[in-house]
Design a protein around this motif. Structure first.
Motif, short mmCIF file in Angstrom:
data_model
loop_
_atom_site.label_atom_id
_atom_site.label_comp_id
_atom_site.label_asym_id
_atom_site.label_seq_id
_atom_site.Cartn_x
_atom_site.Cartn_y
_atom_site.Cartn_z
N LYS A 150 0.83 -1.21 0.00
CA LYS A 150 0.00 0.00 0.00
C LYS A 150 0.86 1.25 0.00
CE LYS A 150 -3.89 2.17 2.40
NZ LYS A 150 -4.84 2.06 3.54
N ALA A 151 1.91 1.27 0.84
CA ALA A 151 2.79 2.44 0.92
C ALA A 151 3.48 2.72 -0.41
CB ALA A 151 3.83 2.24 2.02
N ARG A 152 3.80 1.66 -1.15
CA ARG A 152 4.49 1.82 -2.43
C ARG A 152 3.53 2.03 -3.60
NH1 ARG A 152 8.65 -2.98 -0.75
NH2 ARG A 152 10.31 -1.65 0.05
N LYS A 153 2.23 1.98 -3.30
CA LYS A 153 1.18 2.22 -4.30
C LYS A 153 1.27 1.25 -5.47
CE LYS A 153 1.10 7.16 -3.14
NZ LYS A 153 -0.01 7.01 -2.17
N VAL A 154 1.45 -0.04 -5.14
CA VAL A 154 1.51 -1.06 -6.19
C VAL A 154 0.46 -2.15 -5.95
CG1 VAL A 154 3.96 -0.66 -6.73
CG2 VAL A 154 3.35 -2.32 -4.95
N GLU A 155 -0.61 -1.83 -5.21
CA GLU A 155 -1.63 -2.84 -4.89
C GLU A 155 -2.24 -3.47 -6.13
OE1 GLU A 155 -1.62 0.45 -3.79
OE2 GLU A 155 -3.02 0.59 -2.10
N ARG A 156 -2.42 -2.68 -7.20
CA ARG A 156 -3.10 -3.20 -8.40
C ARG A 156 -2.28 -4.27 -9.10
NH1 ARG A 156 -2.35 1.99 -12.51
NH2 ARG A 156 -0.51 2.83 -11.46
N TRP A 157 -0.97 -4.31 -8.84
CA TRP A 157 -0.11 -5.30 -9.50
C TRP A 157 0.33 -6.42 -8.56
CZ3 TRP A 157 2.33 -0.12 -10.52
CH2 TRP A 157 1.78 0.49 -11.65
N TRP A 158 -0.02 -6.31 -7.31
CA TRP A 158 0.46 -7.28 -6.32
C TRP A 158 -0.38 -8.55 -6.37
CZ3 TRP A 158 -1.34 -7.47 -0.69
CH2 TRP A 158 -0.58 -8.38 0.04
N GLN A 159 0.29 -9.69 -6.29
CA GLN A 159 -0.38 -10.98 -6.23
C GLN A 159 -0.02 -11.65 -4.90
OE1 GLN A 159 0.50 -13.37 -9.70
NE2 GLN A 159 -0.26 -11.82 -11.12
N PRO A 160 -0.87 -11.53 -3.87
CA PRO A 160 -0.58 -12.16 -2.58
C PRO A 160 -0.39 -13.67 -2.75
CG PRO A 160 -2.47 -10.68 -2.42
CD PRO A 160 -2.17 -10.82 -3.88
#
Length: 239
Positions: free
Chosen positions: A221-231
């Motif tokens: 979230k802090a790096r603003k990459v949530e849309r590309w993250w795959q948990p």
């Protein structure tokens, strides 16, 4: 200094040929993002026309408040000026070479551990970072030893700084405020490291996973990459 728009323009040939990369805020980020994020930062220089790229491989599950941990270095052959007609082709070649030679190898937790990193300062990857990597791999005993020592050293360092501050800085001065803020941030980071150390000592995989996943979510979230993250599960959670 070069603008983000100028950097993005020069990155277009690379992006067009490498669809697994996206551009964000002077960074070329490789997808997908899981536990490790790799890519390039197109650094500014003092010159208004120059770009100096460096590659990076950073863990997504570093502790707050900085979420730090990883490796990287400048790509000397990729540095150049936007007014140099030969620069676009050279930049493209260097980014693709570095992707094949380095990024392909450091895009995993084990890859970061295995990389023969030559630091600019110091003598190697930080013990806190190595401990966190080992914990994610399920090597809990090794991680505990490293992290316990690092936590002890950090505590000594922070306490020493706080004791010395009155000798060097007037209470309430700007330098005193700056040093106090730095110590507070170091203290916060130390508390998070202690939060991981406790379940490592108790060998509690579920609690270790909970801490690492929580850090990973906050970091993403802090790096603003949530849309590309795959948990995804950590290696020790797949066993």
């Amino acid at each position: 200094m070069t603008s983000a728009a100028e950097v993005k323009l020069f990155a277009q040939p690379f992006l067009a040929r490498n669809e697994d990369f996206v551009f964000q805020r002077r960074e070329l980020i490789r997808l997908p993002i899981r536990h490790v994020m790799t890519g390039f930062v197109m650094d500014r220089t003092s010159s208004v026309t120059n770009i100096r790229p460096h590659w990076f491989a950073g863990i997504q599950f570093g502790p707050p408040p900085w979420f730090d941990g990883g490796i990287g270095n400048f790509i000397d052959g990729a540095a150049g000026g936007v007014d140099d007609a030969s620069y676009p082709a050279r930049l493209l070649a260097e980014l693709e070479r570095t992707t094949a030679d380095i990024l392909d190898k450091v895009g995993s937790i084990q890859g970061i551990l295995d990389y023969p990193w030559v630091p600019i300062f110091g003598s190697g990857i930080r013990p806190q970072t190595k401990a966190i990597l080992l914990a994610a791999l399920g090597r809990f005993a090794e991680a505990e030893v490293l992290l316990a020592e690092a936590v002890s050293l950090d505590r000594t360092m922070i306490d020493g700084r706080r004791r010395q501050m009155p000798e060097f800085f007037r209470t309430g001065s700007k330098r005193w405020q700056r040093m106090t803020a730095e110590c507070d941030q170091l203290e916060e980071r130390l508390k998070h490291l202690e939060e991981l150390l406790e379940p490592l000592r108790l060998r509690e995989p579920a609690a270790i996973g909970e801490v690492l996943h929580r850090w990973e979510g906050l970091s993403t979230k802090a790096r603003k990459v949530e849309r590309w993250w795959q948990p995804s599960p950590f290696p020790f959670e797949r066993k």
